[in-house]
Design a protein around this motif. Structure first.
Motif, short mmCIF file in Angstrom:
data_model
loop_
_atom_site.label_atom_id
_atom_site.label_comp_id
_atom_site.label_asym_id
_atom_site.label_seq_id
_atom_site.Cartn_x
_atom_site.Cartn_y
_atom_site.Cartn_z
N ALA A 29 -21.41 2.59 -17.85
CA ALA A 29 -20.75 1.45 -17.20
C ALA A 29 -21.44 0.13 -17.52
CB ALA A 29 -20.71 1.66 -15.70
N LEU A 30 -22.70 0.20 -17.93
CA LEU A 30 -23.47 -1.03 -18.16
C LEU A 30 -23.50 -1.45 -19.63
CD1 LEU A 30 -26.47 -0.28 -15.75
CD2 LEU A 30 -24.33 -1.51 -15.26
N GLU A 31 -22.78 -0.74 -20.46
CA GLU A 31 -22.72 -1.12 -21.88
C GLU A 31 -21.95 -2.42 -22.05
OE1 GLU A 31 -21.15 1.96 -24.29
OE2 GLU A 31 -22.62 3.47 -23.65
N THR A 32 -22.44 -3.26 -22.96
CA THR A 32 -21.77 -4.54 -23.22
C THR A 32 -20.73 -4.36 -24.31
OG1 THR A 32 -23.78 -5.75 -22.62
CG2 THR A 32 -22.10 -6.94 -23.88
N LYS A 35 -15.41 -6.96 -26.73
CA LYS A 35 -14.44 -7.81 -26.06
C LYS A 35 -13.98 -7.09 -24.79
CE LYS A 35 -10.16 -10.41 -26.67
NZ LYS A 35 -9.02 -10.73 -27.58
N ALA A 36 -14.28 -7.70 -23.67
CA ALA A 36 -13.94 -7.06 -22.40
C ALA A 36 -12.48 -7.29 -22.04
CB ALA A 36 -14.84 -7.62 -21.29
N LYS A 37 -11.83 -6.24 -21.55
CA LYS A 37 -10.45 -6.33 -21.07
C LYS A 37 -10.40 -5.81 -19.64
CE LYS A 37 -8.30 -5.84 -25.63
NZ LYS A 37 -7.34 -5.06 -26.45
N TRP A 38 -9.68 -6.53 -18.79
CA TRP A 38 -9.65 -6.23 -17.37
C TRP A 38 -8.96 -4.89 -17.08
CZ3 TRP A 38 -12.16 -7.68 -13.21
CH2 TRP A 38 -11.67 -7.31 -11.95
N ASP A 39 -7.78 -4.70 -17.63
CA ASP A 39 -7.00 -3.49 -17.35
C ASP A 39 -7.42 -2.34 -18.25
OD1 ASP A 39 -5.28 -4.59 -15.35
OD2 ASP A 39 -4.21 -5.66 -16.95
N LYS A 41 -7.07 0.67 -20.79
CA LYS A 41 -6.15 0.89 -21.90
C LYS A 41 -6.39 2.28 -22.51
CE LYS A 41 -4.70 -3.46 -21.81
NZ LYS A 41 -3.33 -3.84 -21.42
N GLY A 42 -5.39 2.80 -23.17
CA GLY A 42 -5.53 4.03 -23.95
C GLY A 42 -6.12 5.18 -23.17
N LYS A 43 -7.20 5.75 -23.73
CA LYS A 43 -7.81 6.94 -23.15
C LYS A 43 -8.51 6.68 -21.80
CE LYS A 43 -8.61 9.22 -27.60
NZ LYS A 43 -9.63 9.80 -28.52
N ALA A 44 -8.70 5.42 -21.42
CA ALA A 44 -9.35 5.10 -20.14
C ALA A 44 -8.37 5.18 -18.98
CB ALA A 44 -9.96 3.70 -20.20
N ILE A 45 -7.07 5.16 -19.27
CA ILE A 45 -6.07 5.10 -18.20
C ILE A 45 -6.13 6.33 -17.30
CG2 ILE A 45 -3.60 5.08 -17.70
CD1 ILE A 45 -3.19 3.35 -20.18
N GLY A 76 -16.60 -2.11 -20.49
CA GLY A 76 -16.23 -3.44 -20.02
C GLY A 76 -14.92 -3.50 -19.28
N CYS A 77 -14.25 -2.38 -19.03
CA CYS A 77 -12.98 -2.39 -18.28
C CYS A 77 -13.23 -2.97 -16.89
CB CYS A 77 -12.44 -0.97 -18.18
SG CYS A 77 -11.10 -0.77 -16.98
#
Length: 491
Positions: A29-32, A35-39, A41-45, A76-77
Motif C-alpha cells: 500500500a505504501l509503494e509510490t 501515476k496515481a489514479k483515484w478509482d 481499475k482492471g485487476k484491482a476492481i 496508489g489507488c
C-alpha cells in the motif's frame, strides 16, 4: 454532584495500537506509483470491491488483506488507500492506519480524505491532543465541516482546554458553520466551565439546530451544569455516548446510588484503562455487594495499597480539575479500607489505612472508614455473645450498631437522612426501603409507623434506635425528611 470545573504532536508521530495483534503487512500500500489514479481499475476492481464490502461489515481481518491486494494490483489507488486506512483504524492498528492516510495525503494533496483518516486514527486511539491537531489541519482545508468542529470541541472540552476552544469558536461563523451549531458548541464549553446561566442563554439558539445528536449532547452538558443529573444522563446517552460521557454518567449514577446502572454503563467502555474508570467500576461493584471483585478491580489496576499514584494523564475526566487525580487516589484508598473491613480483613484494613493517612493525612473521607483499634476488636470478640445465640432482632440491631457509619455515602449506606421531594427514590432499590416523616408527626420513638413497616421487606420489621428521633435540618420545617434504611447484610 459533579464539580464541573477548573482547567486542567505532530501528525506524523505514530499512535500506539490498542491491541497486541500482529500488524498487517501494508508494504504494498505504501509503494509510490508512476501515476496515481483515484478509482480502482482492471485487476484491482475485484479485490477492492470485496475488501470494501468486508470493511462495511466490520470484518477487518478479511477486509485488510483484500484491500492490500487491490493496492498490489494498482499502486496508489486512492479509494483503496482510503478504505484500507479506515479498516486498519477499525482493527485498532492505528500506526498502520496513519501511515496509509499519510500516503493518501501525499498522493492526493487536493483531497481531504487523507487528513480526515489521520484525525480518525488519532481519535479512535484515544490520543486527544494529536487528534485535535489533525482535526485542525483538516478544518484548515474544509472549513465548514460541522462534524469535525464538534469532534475538536468535544476533545478540547474533555481536556479542559476552554480558552483554546473558545478562541477557535470565534472563527466558526466566518468558516461557514451554522448559527445553531455554533451556539450548541458554546453551550458545551460554558456548561463545562461551570457557567450554567450563560450556557442557558445560548440554549434558545442551540435548540434550533437541525443536528439532533449535537443538540442532545449539548443539552446533556447543560443539564449537568444545572444539577439535573437524570436529564444529563439521559441526553448524553441518547447522543451516542463516548467513553468520556459514559464515565461521567457512571459517576452520576453512583451519586444517585444506582450501582447497577453505573456498572452497566461502564461495561460499554471502549477503552477503560483510566484510573477514574477503574474506581467507578470498583465503587459500582461494592454497591452491588461484590466486594471481592471490587477489591480485585482496585488492586489489579494500580489503585490498591492505600497510596496509589494517580496523575492527570491517568484520568479521563480531566475537566474535573487538577485536584481530581488526588481525589481518585484518596477515594480508592478509602474504598479499599471499607472493602477489607467488610471482608473481615481487619489487619489488612489497618495497614491500608495507615498508608493512606501517611499520604493524604487524616481526611474526613478516610476518618469515616477508619477501622476499629485492635484492642477494641479483641475486647469486642471476648464479650460478645455468639451471633447464633442471639434472637434475630438482637442480631440485626447489633450488626447495625457495629457497622454504624452514618457519614459513609457509598461505602456503608445504611441509615441516611436528607430533605427531599415526594419524587425521591430509594438509594438502592434492591436493598433499601424509604419512609418519609413530616416534622413533628413522626412515629413514636423506637417504633415504625404503619407505612414504614409496609415499605420494609418481610422479616425486616425491626427497631433501630435513633431512627425516629432524626429531624430535618434547620430551616426546613415544611419539608420532608427522607430516611433511607439499607440492610444489605440481613436479607
Amino acid at each position: 454532584m459533579l464539580s464541573l470545573m477548573a482547567t486542567m504532536a505532530t501528525l506524523t508521530a505514530t499512535p500506539a495500537s490498542a491491541q497486541d495483534a500482529p500488524a498487517a503487512d501494508i508494504s504494498a500500500a505504501l509503494e509510490t506509483p508512476k501515476k496515481a489514479k483515484w478509482d480502482p481499475k482492471g485487476k484491482a476492481i475485484d479485490p477492492f470491491g470485496r475488501g470494501d464490502a468486508k470493511r462495511k461489515q466490520q470484518a477487518w481481518d478479511e477486509a485488510i488483506p483484500l484491500l492490500v491486494e487491490s493496492l498490489d494490483k494498482q499502486p496508489g489507488c486512492g479509494k483503496c488507500l482510503n478504505s484500507l486506512s479506515r479498516a486498519l483504524t477499525g482493527a485498532e492498528q492505528f500506526d498502520a492506519a496513519v501511515q496509509v492516510a499519510e500516503q493518501l495525503t501525499k498522493l492526493y494533496p487536493d483531497r481531504t480524505e487523507g487528513l480526515q483518516r489521520i484525525s480518525d486514527a488519532w481519535f479512535e486511539a484515544g490520543e486527544a491532543r494529536q487528534a485535535i491537531d489533525a482535526t485542525s489541519t483538516y478544518l484548515a482545508t474544509k472549513k465548514d465541516d460541522s462534524a469535525m468542529w464538534q469532534r475538536r470541541n468535544k476533545l478540547l472540552l474533555q481536556l479542559g482546554a476552554f480558552d483554546e476552544a473558545n478562541g477557535l469558536l470565534d472563527g466558526a461563523a466566518d468558516a461557514g458553520l451554522k448559527e445553531g451549531d455554533v451556539a450548541c458548541l458554546r453551550v458545551q464549553l460554558l456548561a463545562g466551565e461551570g457557567q450554567p446561566e450563560e450556557a442557558r442563554g445560548q440554549w434558545e439558539t442551540c435548540d434550533k439546530t437541525e443536528d439532533l445528536e449535537l443538540k442532545r449532547y449539548s443539552e446533556g452538558w447543560l443539564a449537568l451544569a444545572e444539577g439535573d443529573q437524570e436529564l444529563a444522563a439521559k441526553r448524553l446517552t441518547m447522543a451516542g455516548a463516548d467513553d468520556f460521557a459514559r464515565v461521567t454518567i457512571a459517576y452520576l449514577r453512583l451519586d444517585q446510588d444506582k450501582s447497577e446502572m453505573a456498572f452497566n454503563m461502564l461495561a460499554k467502555l471502549e477503552r477503560g484503562d483510566w484510573a477514574d474508570a477503574h474506581l467507578a467500576r470498583a465503587e459500582a461493584l461494592h454497591g452491588l455487594g461484590r466486594d471481592e471483585e471490587a477489591l480485585k478491580e482496585l488492586r489489579d489496576n494500580g489503585l490498591g495499597g492505600g497510596a496509589p499514584e494517580v496523575s492527570l494523564d491517568h484520568v479521563l475526566l480531566k475537566p474535573r480539575g487538577a485536584d481530581w487525580p488526588a481525589e481518585v487516589a484518596e477515594r480508592a484508598a478509602a474504598l479499599e479500607v471499607a472493602l477489607l473491613v467488610a471482608t473481615g480483613d481487619a489487619e489488612g484494613a489497618q495497614q491500608v489505612y495507615d498508608a493512606a493517612v501517611a499520604k493524604f493525612g487524616e481526611t474526613e473521607r478516610l476518618t469515616a472508614v477508619a477501622p476499629a483499634p485492635a484492642e477494641s476488636r479483641r475486647r469486642s470478640r471476648r464479650r460478645r455473645r455468639p451471633s447464633s445465640a442471639l434472637p434475630a432482632r438482637a442480631r440485626l440491631a447489633e450488626r447495625v450498631e457495629a457497622q454504624d457509619l452514618p457519614t459513609r455515602r457509598r461505602y456503608d449506606p445504611r441509615i441516611r437522612g436528607s430533605t427531599c421531594s415526594g419524587a425521591t427514590q430509594p438509594s438502592s432499590p434492591s436493598r433499601c426501603r424509604q419512609s418519609r416523616y413530616r416534622q413533628g408527626s413522626g412515629p413514636t420513638p423506637g417504633k415504625w409507623s404503619r407505612s414504614a413497616r409496609a415499605s420494609m421487606r418481610p422479616g425486616a420489621k425491626v427497631r433501630i434506635p435513633g431512627l425516629s428521633t432524626m429531624a430535618p435540618p434547620p430551616g426546613t420545617a415544611n419539608t420532608r425528611l427522607c430516611v433511607v434504611v439499607c440492610l444489605p447484610w440481613f436479607q
